[in-house]
Enzyme design. Structure first.
Site, PDB file in Angstrom:
ATOM      1  N   GLY A 191       0.595  -1.275  -0.131  1.00  0.00           N
ATOM      2  CA  GLY A 191       0.267   0.005   0.043  1.00  0.00           C
ATOM      3  C   GLY A 191       0.562   0.849   0.080  1.00  0.00           C
ATOM      4  O   GLY A 191       2.078   1.026   0.336  1.00  0.00           O
ATOM      5  N   CYS A 192       0.324   2.305  -0.442  1.00  0.00           N
ATOM      6  CA  CYS A 192       1.191   3.679  -0.418  1.00  0.00           C
ATOM      7  C   CYS A 192       1.531   4.369   1.554  1.00  0.00           C
ATOM      8  O   CYS A 192       2.510   3.938   1.004  1.00  0.00           O
ATOM      9  CB  CYS A 192       0.327   4.744  -1.247  1.00  0.00           C
ATOM     10  SG  CYS A 192      -1.167   4.995  -0.250  1.00  0.00           S
ATOM     11  N   TYR A 193       0.659   4.897   1.521  1.00  0.00           N
ATOM     12  CA  TYR A 193       0.711   4.922   3.360  1.00  0.00           C
ATOM     13  C   TYR A 193       2.117   3.449   3.882  1.00  0.00           C
ATOM     14  O   TYR A 193       3.403   4.181   4.521  1.00  0.00           O
ATOM     15  CB  TYR A 193      -0.129   4.408   4.239  1.00  0.00           C
ATOM     16  CG  TYR A 193      -0.889   5.978   4.047  1.00  0.00           C
ATOM     17  CD1 TYR A 193      -0.664   6.714   4.412  1.00  0.00           C
ATOM     18  CD2 TYR A 193      -2.038   5.877   3.946  1.00  0.00           C
ATOM     19  CE1 TYR A 193      -1.177   8.356   4.333  1.00  0.00           C
ATOM     20  CE2 TYR A 193      -3.200   6.857   3.648  1.00  0.00           C
ATOM     21  CZ  TYR A 193      -2.562   8.003   3.918  1.00  0.00           C
ATOM     22  OH  TYR A 193      -3.720   9.079   3.604  1.00  0.00           O
ATOM     23  N   THR A 229       3.575   1.842   2.415  1.00  0.00           N
ATOM     24  CA  THR A 229       5.090   2.046   1.703  1.00  0.00           C
ATOM     25  C   THR A 229       6.697   3.352   2.292  1.00  0.00           C
ATOM     26  O   THR A 229       8.028   3.154   3.310  1.00  0.00           O
ATOM     27  CB  THR A 229       5.351   2.688  -0.024  1.00  0.00           C
ATOM     28  OG1 THR A 229       4.627   1.243  -0.646  1.00  0.00           O
ATOM     29  CG2 THR A 229       6.849   2.580  -0.261  1.00  0.00           C
TER      30      THR A 229
END
Length: 344
Positions: free
Chosen positions: A148-150, A152
């Site tokens: 996921g973006c968060y 990462t």
């Protein structure tokens, strides 16, 4: 050439995959699917791709997808798991940009995503696709769970300290801000301009789906179970994630030692840039690039603050997926990913 397909090509992540895959020197993009837009040209929906993409959307066809080398799923959770077992059996490698394979425990997945996992037989073989920490496993995998973006941004920021046992595990806080594109392309009242402009709001304070993902990976890297407080915020910008990460040191460290720890750990990483100690990275410096900028601070003895910024659609999604593809097919990890960030 690697024959690739994208399932779910009308969202922001899907079109970002298109933007990055089309000029990739080792990829032939064969299929891009959308049930709703089947038969329509891709560049009619995304004019920035005119002259670069001649494909039309098609409905997902297992007969076609099963002939490809790799399939990217840029779909909501619950989609990839239904296709993964059959595609894997046909020798197709899968990179899922959704959440279906990020959590290794099917019961934990059901708790956070509100559905039973329908492919538990392949869940156990999914490899978490963060190359900076799972590079060897990624190279040997068939099924990649793109982070996921968060997660990462948070994991790259905290992992160097936790891997060495240098933080007190019960002091971890991740205070994160994201651009509106992180919420997807579907129309939602809370995401229209009058609702988001000139406003900042927290959400998921009582528990966000990315928290168990972050905790599971950091626990694996550190070798000990840990928890953290994770609070995401929505910012009035399109792209970007800014993570402000807090923790208390388990033992005294000088500023120079902290900086050396991060600089040494990421010295050979093409997509992590450790800035000088005390710097203030900005999301505008990574727009459109597969890059994570990190800066370390020690505002008072024993208190560490790590700043970590990424583009949520690139290093937080499509770019990282291509980085994983490059590993899967023994290409240079930076192939097709050397775009310089956009300024201003």
């Amino acid at each position: 050439m690697i024959r690739a397909g994208i399932v779910g090509g009308t969202g922001y992540t899907g079109v970002e995959l298109l933007r990055l895959l089309l000029p990739h020197p080792e990829v032939e993009l064969v299929a891009i699917t959308s049930r709703a837009e089947a038969g329509q040209r891709v560049d009619e929906h995304f004019p920035n791709l005119r002259g670069h993409c001649n494909l039309s959307y098609t409905a997902p066809d297992p007969a076609i997808l099963g002939t490809l080398d790799v399939v990217f799923f840029a779909t909501p959770h619950g989609v990839a798991m239904d296709s993964a077992p059959k595609l894997l059996a046909e020798g197709v490698r899968i990179i899922d940009l959704g959440a279906d394979f990020r959590l290794p425990d099917a019961e934990v997945f059901a708790q956070w995503y509100g559905m039973a996992h329908r492919a538990p037989e392949v869940l156990g073989e999914a490899c978490y696709g963060l190359p900076e920490y799972y590079r060897t496993k990624i190279s040997e995998a068939r099924l990649i769970a793109n982070p996921g973006c968060y997660p990462t941004a948070v994991i790259l920021g905290l992992a160097p300290l936790l891997a060495e046992g240098l933080l007190q595990e019960d002091t971890l806080i991740a205070d994160c801000k994201s651009g509106v594109s992180g919420a997807g392309r579907s129309a939602k009242v809370g995401l229209i301009l009058p609702e988001t402009a000139d406003s900042v709001s927290a959400y998921g304070v009582g528990g966000h789906r990315h928290r168990p993902e972050i905790e599971a990976v950091l626990s694996d890297i550190s070798g000990t179970p840990l928890e953290l407080q994770f609070t995401p915020h929505l910012m009035p910008m399109i792209r970007g994630i800014h993570a402000t990460l807090y923790g208390r040191l388990a033992q005294p460290m000088s500023d120079a030692a902290l900086q050396d720890l991060f600089a040494t750990r990421y010295a050979s990483e093409p997509f992590v840039d450790v800035l000088p100690f005390g710097s203030h990275p900005a999301t505008r410096s990574v727009r459109g690039a597969n890059m994570c900028l990190i800066a370390v601070h020690q505002p008072r003895p024993g208190q560490v603050v790590v700043l970590s910024v990424i583009d949520n659609l690139v290093k937080g999604a499509a770019g990282q997926a291509i980085q994983n593809m490059n590993r899967l097919f023994s290409l240079a990890e930076d192939a097709g990913l050397m775009q310089i960030a956009l300024l201003p």
